[in-house]
Design a protein around this motif. Sequence first.
Motif, mmCIF file in Angstrom:
data_model
loop_
_atom_site.group_PDB
_atom_site.id
_atom_site.type_symbol
_atom_site.label_atom_id
_atom_site.label_comp_id
_atom_site.label_asym_id
_atom_site.label_seq_id
_atom_site.Cartn_x
_atom_site.Cartn_y
_atom_site.Cartn_z
ATOM 1 N N SER A 146 41.409 27.448 39.451
ATOM 2 C CA SER A 146 41.388 27.274 37.991
ATOM 3 C C SER A 146 41.224 28.597 37.258
ATOM 4 O O SER A 146 41.604 28.726 36.097
ATOM 5 N N TYR A 147 40.653 29.597 37.945
ATOM 6 C CA TYR A 147 40.468 30.919 37.342
ATOM 7 C C TYR A 147 41.519 31.931 37.803
ATOM 8 O O TYR A 147 41.637 33.005 37.229
ATOM 9 N N SER A 176 44.814 32.477 37.798
ATOM 10 C CA SER A 176 45.875 33.055 36.962
ATOM 11 C C SER A 176 45.330 34.033 35.935
ATOM 12 O O SER A 176 46.014 34.986 35.556
ATOM 13 N N THR A 177 44.094 33.829 35.491
ATOM 14 C CA THR A 177 43.484 34.717 34.498
ATOM 15 C C THR A 177 42.857 35.939 35.155
ATOM 16 O O THR A 177 42.991 37.060 34.661
ATOM 17 N N VAL A 178 42.170 35.738 36.278
ATOM 18 C CA VAL A 178 41.443 36.823 36.937
ATOM 19 C C VAL A 178 42.367 37.707 37.771
ATOM 20 O O VAL A 178 42.159 38.926 37.856
ATOM 21 N N PRO A 228 46.000 38.303 37.503
ATOM 22 C CA PRO A 228 47.347 38.166 36.903
ATOM 23 C C PRO A 228 48.418 38.957 37.658
ATOM 24 O O PRO A 228 49.605 38.654 37.515
ATOM 25 N N ASP A 229 48.011 39.975 38.420
ATOM 26 C CA ASP A 229 48.996 40.791 39.140
ATOM 27 C C ASP A 229 49.514 40.116 40.400
ATOM 28 O O ASP A 229 50.527 40.555 40.964
ATOM 29 N N GLU A 238 52.393 33.766 41.860
ATOM 30 C CA GLU A 238 51.879 32.392 41.899
ATOM 31 C C GLU A 238 51.684 31.930 43.334
ATOM 32 O O GLU A 238 50.719 31.217 43.643
ATOM 33 N N ARG A 249 48.501 33.594 44.669
ATOM 34 C CA ARG A 249 47.290 32.985 44.098
ATOM 35 C C ARG A 249 46.991 31.646 44.758
ATOM 36 O O ARG A 249 45.825 31.295 44.977
#
Length: 246
Positions: A39-40, A42-44, A46-47, A50, A53
Amino acid sequence: MRHILILLLFLGSLLGAGPAAANAPEDWFTDEGEATLQSYASTVFPDLSEEDRAALTIGDPSPVIEATAPDSRLGDQEPASYIAPVYSGDTAVGVIGHPADETGDTDALVIADAFLAEQLTKLGDSDILLHDPEMGGHYIVRGDEVFPASEEALDQLAGSTSLESFMELRSSMISDSVGTVEATPHRDTRPVVVTVAVLALFLLFTIVLTWLRRTPDTPTVHDPVHRHIRQARFYRRGGHRVHSDD
């Protein structure tokens, strides 16, 4: 007799069962850690792609002691939270943490601090992982030495130092912080008041001086009186009017 035996066995089973064992704080990482991390992510991170992650994994959690006083007895404190490294493949990319006394993910912590994640993998059995809100960041207490364990801690401590020096440093920071808070309400405003008073007197003096040096009022110039010239009229004897052209 048979009924009494059954009743005794039933009571014994109730007493032997006891309360259900509570989940250990580390169990949160197994039960809810992965969902919270995603849940975090994509924000934490970003480099990361997908796909990368989605493939993030969580390592073994370690207890974290919270430094709450200048003379904290670190070895006597219970863990305030647990923190675990986050891996992308075999590379440590960040950490995920959670309070020791919570079961939800409200206060979960996910940060992209690769340095802290690497230090977690190097913790010894007797090492103490310390989070210091006064100094900022995480530190490793190893015997009588303290090492910075996070990127935030590196801003305060470039290398290792003795535990005594570390405690003296944070005590000094706490004292400076308290002194600043106490001094703020007693800020001296007298210079501001004096400045305002001087400016007000200068303005008043300027107004009075201008009034005294003003030119006398000149008399009001009235418009000249317009004279009404009436055309002379001539009359003959007998009352007949004579035109001027006659």
